[in-house]
Design a protein around this motif. Structure first.
Motif, short mmCIF file in Angstrom:
data_model
loop_
_atom_site.label_atom_id
_atom_site.label_comp_id
_atom_site.label_asym_id
_atom_site.label_seq_id
_atom_site.Cartn_x
_atom_site.Cartn_y
_atom_site.Cartn_z
N LEU A 26 41.39 78.12 121.32
CA LEU A 26 41.38 78.54 119.91
C LEU A 26 41.52 77.34 118.97
O LEU A 26 40.87 77.27 117.94
CB LEU A 26 42.52 79.54 119.67
N SER A 27 42.39 76.40 119.37
CA SER A 27 42.56 75.21 118.54
C SER A 27 41.26 74.43 118.43
O SER A 27 40.86 73.98 117.35
CB SER A 27 43.66 74.31 119.13
N GLY A 28 40.59 74.26 119.57
CA GLY A 28 39.33 73.53 119.56
C GLY A 28 38.26 74.21 118.74
O GLY A 28 37.55 73.58 117.95
N LEU A 29 38.16 75.55 118.91
CA LEU A 29 37.13 76.29 118.17
C LEU A 29 37.38 76.24 116.67
O LEU A 29 36.45 76.04 115.88
CB LEU A 29 37.10 77.75 118.66
N VAL A 30 38.63 76.44 116.26
CA VAL A 30 38.93 76.42 114.83
C VAL A 30 38.72 75.02 114.26
O VAL A 30 38.19 74.84 113.15
CB VAL A 30 40.37 76.91 114.58
N THR A 31 39.13 73.99 115.02
CA THR A 31 38.94 72.62 114.55
C THR A 31 37.47 72.30 114.36
O THR A 31 37.06 71.71 113.36
CB THR A 31 39.56 71.63 115.55
N ILE A 32 36.64 72.73 115.33
CA ILE A 32 35.19 72.51 115.22
C ILE A 32 34.64 73.26 114.02
O ILE A 32 33.78 72.74 113.28
CB ILE A 32 34.49 72.95 116.52
N ALA A 33 35.13 74.49 113.80
CA ALA A 33 34.64 75.28 112.66
C ALA A 33 34.95 74.59 111.33
O ALA A 33 34.10 74.53 110.42
CB ALA A 33 35.27 76.67 112.68
N VAL A 34 36.18 74.04 111.22
CA VAL A 34 36.55 73.35 109.97
C VAL A 34 35.71 72.09 109.79
O VAL A 34 35.23 71.78 108.68
CB VAL A 34 38.05 73.01 109.97
N LEU A 35 35.52 71.35 110.89
CA LEU A 35 34.68 70.15 110.82
C LEU A 35 33.26 70.49 110.38
O LEU A 35 32.67 69.81 109.54
CB LEU A 35 34.66 69.45 112.17
N MET A 36 32.69 71.53 110.95
CA MET A 36 31.34 71.94 110.57
C MET A 36 31.28 72.38 109.11
O MET A 36 30.32 72.06 108.39
CB MET A 36 30.88 73.09 111.48
N THR A 37 32.32 73.08 108.69
CA THR A 37 32.37 73.53 107.29
C THR A 37 32.40 72.34 106.33
O THR A 37 31.67 72.30 105.32
CB THR A 37 33.59 74.42 107.06
N LEU A 38 33.26 71.37 106.65
CA LEU A 38 33.34 70.17 105.81
C LEU A 38 32.02 69.40 105.83
O LEU A 38 31.59 68.86 104.80
CB LEU A 38 34.48 69.27 106.27
N THR A 39 31.37 69.36 107.01
CA THR A 39 30.08 68.67 107.10
C THR A 39 29.04 69.35 106.22
O THR A 39 28.29 68.69 105.49
CB THR A 39 29.61 68.65 108.57
N ILE A 40 28.99 70.68 106.27
CA ILE A 40 28.06 71.43 105.42
C ILE A 40 28.36 71.16 103.95
O ILE A 40 27.45 70.97 103.12
CB ILE A 40 28.15 72.94 105.72
N MET A 41 29.64 71.12 103.63
CA MET A 41 30.05 70.86 102.24
C MET A 41 29.56 69.50 101.78
O MET A 41 29.02 69.35 100.68
CB MET A 41 31.56 70.95 102.14
#
Length: 538
Positions: A26-41
């Protein structure tokens, strides 16, 4: 048997390595999701701001080219006027009096600093005097084609750039004919500008040659020959193959993105000088825009790095309990980045860590939005006056017409503003612009739009206002300006032109044109007045 046991133990270890705890997953998935979100931003911010900065740079460069061409045009008119005035002293002068000739020419050259040298040529084409004194040329016939053409034309003359026969200098030759009171041609009074040495162009434009962000400008003549450039070694070079210069040679003006002869991608604004048929080109390397964008991204990284580290640590420690808030925050970041929702009001979360994380991310998003809003504000606002700029004006007037909102447009222009700049300097001129802009803003309502259209011209859009009421408002502004205490020790007045939608026109371009015509009429009738365009009969 031993070998089999070792193999079995190795397989068990491999299977254990492959197993991942739910917390880590869960930690890995959420961390990846936040990273992807920031990248899109970051990517979306980079893309949207890039075009905005390019368009704004092109507009600024074009505006600068127009202003410089107008300055250059006025400068050469002053040069010709100076020579024409000086020509009145020479019809009856004794060419044999060398001392008087030299002192007179020295006075002409030193009184204006327009020319590097000044010469007097008699009616037979013989050089009779020069300043600075050049003994070997005195008594010699003129040799340059420019001087011969000027002598032949017997009229005001500005040459193209050429290389002088003896000195190898690159020169622009300006001359005025000398006539006796009876109209007899008596010769020429001429001034020469040495392009590769200190001259009037350096004096007028030297401080603007190259800015700290890499922007620069150059001047070419009617054949594409380089007259003025930050690199003086290039003066005299022919740039007729340059894409922008080719358009100037074809009497075109404008702005565009292009590659120069060195293959450097650039943003250019270009405009012609009416008096000389020269062209002014203001250039900014496109890399400058990318540098600004990179700086913007670095600031975003700076604002988001600490919150992201805090977020990651919290996710690792309480992944399972905070899985739901993390998904919500990731979705929120993505939606905010796409402009779909506003940032919500922070509400306390039942979990302390989740509450801290939510505050941190919302703070990071607020900082991002603040940066984005600031860039948007800068792109739509005139820096000097704080008014909206021409781009915003054009968007608003078209929007009101599309919505069929009745309104009036007032175009205002400061009377004889150039003389204020010439007399008191551009800093005082800027103070006058800001003072008048403040009067305009205080004279209208919050739903009205005040814009600086360019130079000393302002535009006001008065929502749900007919031309009669607009006239009263414009008169109030005009009188307020006339009676106000300005930062220069002289009175300053404005003229205004008014048109009404949809009474006078139903298109933005024509409506502005009509108001501008009314302004022009006010100028023609003596300035310091307001005129409403008459109803157009269709």
């Amino acid at each position: 048997m031993i070998a089999k046991n070792k193999t079995s133990r190795l397989r068990r270890k491999v299977r254990e390595i492959k197993k991942i705890s739910l917390t880590a997953l869960l930690s890995g998935l959420v961390t990846i999701a936040v990273l992807m979100t920031l990248t899109i931003m970051f990517i979306s911010s980079y893309t949207s701001q890039k075009q905005s900065l390019i368009d704004n740079t092109l507009s600024l460069n074009y505006s600068s080219a127009v202003q410089m061409s107008q300055t250059l045009d006025s400068l050469f008119q002053s040069m010709q006027g100076s020579l024409k005035y000086s020509a009145n002293y020479f019809p009856d002068i004794d060419y044999a009096d060398a001392k008087k000739l030299d002192s007179t020419l020295d006075l002409i050259r030193n009184s204006s600093n327009y020319f590097n040298s000044v010469s007097l040529i008699d009616a037979s084409g013989i050089i009779r005097g020069s300043s600075p004194y050049l003994e070997k040329s005195l008594g010699q016939p003129i040799t340059s084609n420019a001087a011969k053409n000027a002598f032949k034309s017997r009229a005001s003359f500005i040459s193209e750039a050429y290389r002088a026969p003896y000195s190898e200098r690159i020169v622009v030759f300006v001359s005025e004919p000398i006539f006796s009171p009876s109209g007899e041609f008596k010769g020429l009074i001429s001034g020469s500008i040495y392009l590769q040495e200190n001259n009037i162009l350096n004096l007028s434009f030297g401080s603007q040659l190259r800015t700290s962000n890499g922007s620069y400008f150059y001047i070419v003549d009617a054949k594409g020959t380089l007259l003025f450039h930050p690199d003086t070694e290039r003066i005299g070079e022919n740039l007729s193959k340059n894409q922008v210069v080719q358009k100037l040679l074809n009497d075109q003006t404008g702005k565009e993105q292009y590659k120069n002869l060195a293959g450097v991608d650039s943003l250019a604004g270009y405009y012609k000088v009416p008096t000389t048929d020269w062209g002014v080109v203001v250039v900014s390397p496109t890399q400058m825009v990318y540098d600004q964008l990179n700086q913007h991204i670095r600031m975003l990284l700076l604002y988001t790095s600490i919150p992201f580290i805090i977020l990651t640590l919290i996710v690792i420690r309480v992944a399972r309990k905070l899985a739901s808030p993390f998904v919500y925050l990731a979705d929120l970041v993505n939606q905010v980045d796409q402009g779909k929702v506003d940032l919500p009001v922070m509400k306390p979360h039942w979990n302390r860590e989740a509450d801290l994380l939510t505050r941190t991310v919302l703070s990071a998003l607020a900082n991002f939005r603040k940066q984005k809003d600031q860039l948007t504000y800068d792109a739509r606002t005139d820096v000097l006056t704080g008014m909206t700029n021409r781009r915003t004006f054009e968007e608003v007037i078209q929007q009101w017409i599309d919505e069929e909102v009745p309104f009036s447009i007032v175009v205002l222009d400061i009377d004889r503003f150039k003389s204020i700049n010439d007399t008191y300097g551009h800093h005082a001129g800027d103070q006058v612009l800001k003072h008048i802009a403040n009067i305009i803003k205080l004279s209208v309502r919050t739903q009205d739009v005040c814009s600086r259209f360019g130079g000393e011209e302002f535009v006001v859009l008065l929502r749900h206002t007919n031309s009669k009421t607009a006239y009263q408002i414009a008169e109030h502004i005009r009188v307020s300006v006339e009676q106000s205490i300005l930062p220069v020790d002289r009175s300053v007045t404005i003229s205004a032109g008014i048109a009404e939608y949809p009474l006078h026109s139903t298109t933005a371009t024509e409506l502005f044109h009509l108001a501008d015509n009314a302004l022009y009429q006010a100028k023609e009738e003596g300035r310091n007045r307001t005129i409403t365009i008459q109803t157009v009969i269709k």
